[in-house]
Design a protein around this motif. Structure first.
Motif, short mmCIF file in Angstrom:
data_model
loop_
_atom_site.label_atom_id
_atom_site.label_comp_id
_atom_site.label_asym_id
_atom_site.label_seq_id
_atom_site.Cartn_x
_atom_site.Cartn_y
_atom_site.Cartn_z
N VAL A 107 0.95 -1.09 0.05
CA VAL A 107 -0.08 -0.01 -0.02
C VAL A 107 0.99 1.11 0.09
O VAL A 107 2.11 1.15 0.28
CB VAL A 107 -0.96 -0.09 1.13
CG1 VAL A 107 -2.15 -0.77 0.99
CG2 VAL A 107 -0.25 -0.28 2.53
N ARG A 108 0.33 2.37 -0.52
CA ARG A 108 1.12 3.69 -0.58
C ARG A 108 0.29 4.67 0.26
O ARG A 108 -0.88 4.79 0.75
CB ARG A 108 1.26 4.28 -2.13
CG ARG A 108 1.85 2.98 -2.78
CD ARG A 108 3.23 3.10 -2.96
NE ARG A 108 4.03 4.44 -3.24
CZ ARG A 108 4.23 4.63 -4.30
NH1 ARG A 108 3.83 3.85 -5.36
NH2 ARG A 108 4.84 5.85 -4.47
N PHE A 109 1.36 5.65 0.66
CA PHE A 109 0.76 6.93 1.42
C PHE A 109 1.08 8.24 0.82
O PHE A 109 2.21 8.26 0.11
CB PHE A 109 1.67 6.91 2.72
CG PHE A 109 1.32 7.76 3.80
CD1 PHE A 109 0.24 7.62 4.62
CD2 PHE A 109 1.91 9.12 3.64
CE1 PHE A 109 0.25 8.86 5.77
CE2 PHE A 109 1.71 10.13 4.47
CZ PHE A 109 0.91 10.10 5.52
N ALA A 110 0.22 9.07 0.93
CA ALA A 110 0.40 10.42 0.63
C ALA A 110 -0.49 11.28 1.67
O ALA A 110 -1.28 11.02 2.31
CB ALA A 110 -0.44 10.92 -0.74
N PRO A 111 0.34 12.35 2.07
CA PRO A 111 -0.01 13.10 3.23
C PRO A 111 -1.48 13.89 3.22
O PRO A 111 -1.91 14.31 2.34
CB PRO A 111 1.08 14.23 3.39
CG PRO A 111 1.47 14.19 1.82
CD PRO A 111 1.44 13.09 1.19
N PHE A 112 -2.23 13.74 4.21
CA PHE A 112 -3.47 14.34 4.66
C PHE A 112 -3.26 15.38 5.68
O PHE A 112 -3.79 16.56 5.38
CB PHE A 112 -4.39 13.47 4.59
CG PHE A 112 -5.82 14.03 5.19
CD1 PHE A 112 -6.39 15.12 4.43
CD2 PHE A 112 -6.50 13.69 6.28
CE1 PHE A 112 -7.66 15.77 4.97
CE2 PHE A 112 -7.69 13.82 6.63
CZ PHE A 112 -8.37 15.20 6.03
N LYS A 232 -3.95 0.80 -2.69
CA LYS A 232 -3.05 -0.42 -3.06
C LYS A 232 -2.22 -0.05 -4.31
O LYS A 232 -2.56 0.49 -5.17
CB LYS A 232 -4.08 -1.66 -3.21
CG LYS A 232 -4.80 -2.02 -1.98
CD LYS A 232 -5.71 -3.34 -2.32
CE LYS A 232 -6.76 -3.07 -3.20
NZ LYS A 232 -7.43 -4.31 -3.31
N GLU A 233 -1.01 -0.52 -4.01
CA GLU A 233 -0.15 -0.18 -5.40
C GLU A 233 -0.71 -1.12 -6.44
O GLU A 233 -0.28 -0.76 -7.70
CB GLU A 233 1.28 -0.93 -5.11
CG GLU A 233 2.28 0.14 -4.35
CD GLU A 233 3.79 -0.33 -4.09
OE1 GLU A 233 3.98 -1.08 -4.98
OE2 GLU A 233 4.53 0.35 -3.28
N SER A 234 -1.19 -2.19 -6.23
CA SER A 234 -1.70 -3.02 -7.12
C SER A 234 -2.68 -2.40 -8.07
O SER A 234 -2.99 -2.71 -9.30
CB SER A 234 -2.16 -4.27 -6.86
OG SER A 234 -3.48 -4.05 -6.07
N SER A 235 -3.39 -1.15 -7.69
CA SER A 235 -4.44 -0.42 -8.63
C SER A 235 -3.88 0.66 -9.15
O SER A 235 -4.77 1.21 -10.01
CB SER A 235 -5.35 -0.07 -7.32
OG SER A 235 -4.80 1.16 -6.78
#
Length: 334
Positions: A107-112, A232-235
């Motif tokens: 999974v990946r993260f971008a700041p909120f 998800k990275e797979s998406s």
């Protein structure tokens, strides 16, 4: 035969005028099929404030995004929506992301948001410092592995030379329940999430120490967003253009929310603010958490936070084999 632009735009009444042409010719982005994206959100949570702003300001349309909001009952149910396939993007914290990656879930993260809570007490409480908490009942929103609690314990150990968990009697539980116990005097102090802290301070409660100050004392600078958008990275092969469009819309919405009071008037009905003072406190708290794109400095701070959490919480918090992984963090536009 090649037809001229003038001929193609001519109608029965002659060549179309500039005004008519403006109505006739659609921007390419509007002509293209909108990118679909499902984002999970608790109905009255802070993410809902951002999503409502995106919709109201038509920032989703601007970025050619067909945004679908998937309502969830609690923040804890959002990962279920992600893995169950009912949502493409959810909101949670980056330590959870790193734990998932250690378990094989990419999974990946971008700041909120980087908004943080505080230790609060009644306005007339004699408690002024962490040392004054000795022998007191301290409510802790969440569990014994809550990230703020572990960071606070790390700071207290540096400052007081002892484990705060042994200095106080910790009471773990849901933030709304513990907030009521603090109001009723059944707790002496409480470490709470930022929204509940803002509401309590608006009612006359006083902070002993903020988690922002704790992070500063622990040498974490800059203070990165702990909470972010997760997918998800797979998406990514299918959804990355839509995700980047969403992140761009979110940045613009946050800029409006930081710079203007007007959007907040529209949001007030879903913020459940009891009065003007609480309303203002919630606005200030949200604005304090707005961050820019993930930077190299944020990466170093996040790694330092994880080092502290792993040392304090161990496998119970982060799981076996969890380590800091810079690949978990999304670069805007990547």
């Amino acid at each position: 035969m090649r037809l001229s632009r003038r001929f193609l735009l001519a109608g029965a009444g002659g060549v179309l005028g500039a005004e008519a042409l403006g109505r006739f010719v659609m921007p390419f982005s509007a002509m293209a099929e909108a990118r679909q994206l499902r984002v999970a959100s608790v109905k009255f949570g802070t993410l809902a404030w951002l999503l409502e702003t995106i919709k109201a300001e038509k920032l989703d349309q601007k970025h050619n995004l067909a945004l679908q909001i998937v309502e969830t009952a609690t923040n804890q149910s959002s990962p279920v929506a992600l893995y169950g396939g009912s949502a493409d993007v959810v909101v949670t914290d980056f330590p959870w992301v790193l734990r998932q990656r250690a378990m094989g879930e990419q999974v990946r993260f971008a700041p909120f948001s980087g908004a943080l809570g505080a230790v609060v007490v009644a306005g007339d409480s004699p408690i002024k410092t962490l040392a004054d908490l000795k022998g007191k009942k301290l409510g802790v929103a969440g569990s014994s592995t809550d990230k703020s609690w572990l960071l606070l314990r790390a700071h207290a150990k540096n400052e007081l030379g002892t484990d705060l968990a042994e200095l106080v009697t910790p009471q773990y539980g849901a933030a709304p329940l513990l907030s009521e116990q603090l109001k009723d005097g059944r707790l002496d102090a409480m470490l709470n999430f930022w929204t509940f802290t803002a509401r309590l301070e608006a009612k006359g409660f006083r902070r002993v120490i903020s988690m922002s100050d704790v992070m500063t004392e622990l040498g974490i600078d800059p203070q990165p967003a702990l909470v972010g958008f997760i997918w998800k990275e797979s998406s990514e092969a299918e959804l990355l253009p839509a995700i980047n469009a969403f992140l761009a819309a979110a940045r613009e919405a946050n800029q409006l929310l930081v710079e203007s009071d007007t959007p907040w008037q529209r949001l007030r009905p879903i913020m459940n603010a009891a009065d003007d003072k609480e309303f203002a406190a919630l606005i200030a708290g949200y604005r304090s958490g707005v961050r820019g794109d993930w930077s190299a400095a944020d990466m170093k701070s996040a790694e330092k936070i994880m080092d502290i959490l792993i040392a304090s919480g161990g496998e119970e918090l982060v799981g076996r084999g969890t380590r800091f992984d810079p690949r978990a963090f999304h670069e805007s536009g990547a």
